[in-house]
Design a protein around this motif. Structure first.
Motif, short mmCIF file in Angstrom:
data_model
loop_
_atom_site.label_atom_id
_atom_site.label_comp_id
_atom_site.label_asym_id
_atom_site.label_seq_id
_atom_site.Cartn_x
_atom_site.Cartn_y
_atom_site.Cartn_z
N TRP A 188 -66.53 20.11 40.89
CA TRP A 188 -65.10 19.88 41.15
C TRP A 188 -64.64 18.36 41.37
O TRP A 188 -63.90 17.81 40.93
N LEU A 189 -65.33 17.90 42.67
CA LEU A 189 -65.08 16.77 43.11
C LEU A 189 -65.36 15.71 42.16
O LEU A 189 -64.85 14.59 41.97
N VAL A 190 -66.56 15.80 41.60
CA VAL A 190 -67.06 14.67 40.73
C VAL A 190 -66.22 14.68 39.59
O VAL A 190 -65.97 13.41 39.23
N VAL A 191 -65.77 15.90 38.83
CA VAL A 191 -64.79 15.76 37.80
C VAL A 191 -63.61 15.21 38.16
O VAL A 191 -62.98 14.36 37.38
N ASN A 192 -63.10 15.22 39.49
CA ASN A 192 -61.69 14.78 39.87
C ASN A 192 -61.86 13.22 39.87
O ASN A 192 -61.00 12.54 39.49
N TYR A 193 -63.19 12.63 40.30
CA TYR A 193 -63.24 11.34 40.44
C TYR A 193 -63.46 10.80 39.18
O TYR A 193 -62.68 9.43 38.84
N ILE A 194 -64.17 11.25 38.30
CA ILE A 194 -64.42 10.67 36.82
C ILE A 194 -63.25 10.76 35.97
O ILE A 194 -62.88 9.78 35.40
N ALA A 195 -62.77 12.06 35.66
CA ALA A 195 -61.70 12.33 34.67
C ALA A 195 -60.44 12.94 35.16
O ALA A 195 -59.86 13.85 34.50
N GLY A 196 -60.27 12.86 36.60
CA GLY A 196 -59.16 13.94 37.13
C GLY A 196 -57.71 13.52 36.59
O GLY A 196 -56.82 14.25 36.32
N GLN A 197 -57.52 12.34 35.88
CA GLN A 197 -56.37 11.68 35.89
C GLN A 197 -56.02 11.93 34.22
O GLN A 197 -54.81 12.14 33.69
N LYS A 198 -57.08 12.36 33.64
CA LYS A 198 -57.04 12.65 31.80
C LYS A 198 -56.78 14.13 31.90
O LYS A 198 -56.47 14.64 30.80
N ILE A 199 -57.15 15.22 32.87
CA ILE A 199 -57.10 16.42 32.52
C ILE A 199 -55.68 16.80 33.15
O ILE A 199 -55.48 16.61 34.30
N PRO A 200 -54.89 17.40 32.38
CA PRO A 200 -53.56 17.70 32.99
C PRO A 200 -53.41 18.64 34.13
O PRO A 200 -52.69 18.22 35.03
N PHE A 201 -53.97 19.53 34.29
CA PHE A 201 -53.81 20.50 35.55
C PHE A 201 -54.44 19.85 36.66
O PHE A 201 -53.99 20.20 37.84
N MET A 202 -55.50 18.85 36.66
CA MET A 202 -56.02 18.38 37.72
C MET A 202 -55.10 17.18 38.06
O MET A 202 -54.94 16.90 39.37
N ALA A 203 -54.45 16.61 37.26
CA ALA A 203 -53.36 15.51 37.56
C ALA A 203 -52.49 16.25 38.36
O ALA A 203 -51.88 15.36 39.16
N SER A 204 -52.19 17.34 38.07
CA SER A 204 -50.89 17.77 38.81
C SER A 204 -51.11 18.37 39.98
O SER A 204 -50.22 18.37 40.87
#
Length: 88
Positions: free
Chosen positions: A48-64
């Motif tokens: 979860w943390l790795v995906v947040n760092y790499i592509a967190g702004q491109k995934i809508p629910f993670m960006a929110s």
């Protein structure tokens, strides 16, 4: 100077009627599913943390979620770490 006399005291032993044997239940090894879930939760938190760092702004629910992503990732890892205390 002469030495003083030392009185010897008897070693205290508890009366037999007060000592009751306690049966300790031997716990066996943890079930393999428990170990799998424990490791899975820790890896999921790390992922979860790795995906947040790499592509967190491109995934809508993670960006929110914004900074709550750190709380989610670390909470998952801590939950897995707490599970290690029950692992045998």
């Amino acid at each position: 100077m002469p030495k003083s006399k030392v009185r010897k005291k008897a070693v205290y032993t508890a009366p037999a009627d007060r000592r009751t044997p306690v049966k300790v239940k031997q716990a066996g090894p943890s079930h393999p599913i428990y170990i799998t879930v424990m490791l899975g939760i820790m890896v999921l938190g790390l992922a979860w943390l790795v995906v947040n760092y790499i592509a967190g702004q491109k995934i809508p629910f993670m960006a929110s979620l914004d900074n709550w992503n750190f709380a989610i990732g670390f909470s998952l890892m801590i939950a897995g770490l707490l599970m290690t205390m029950r692992w045998r």
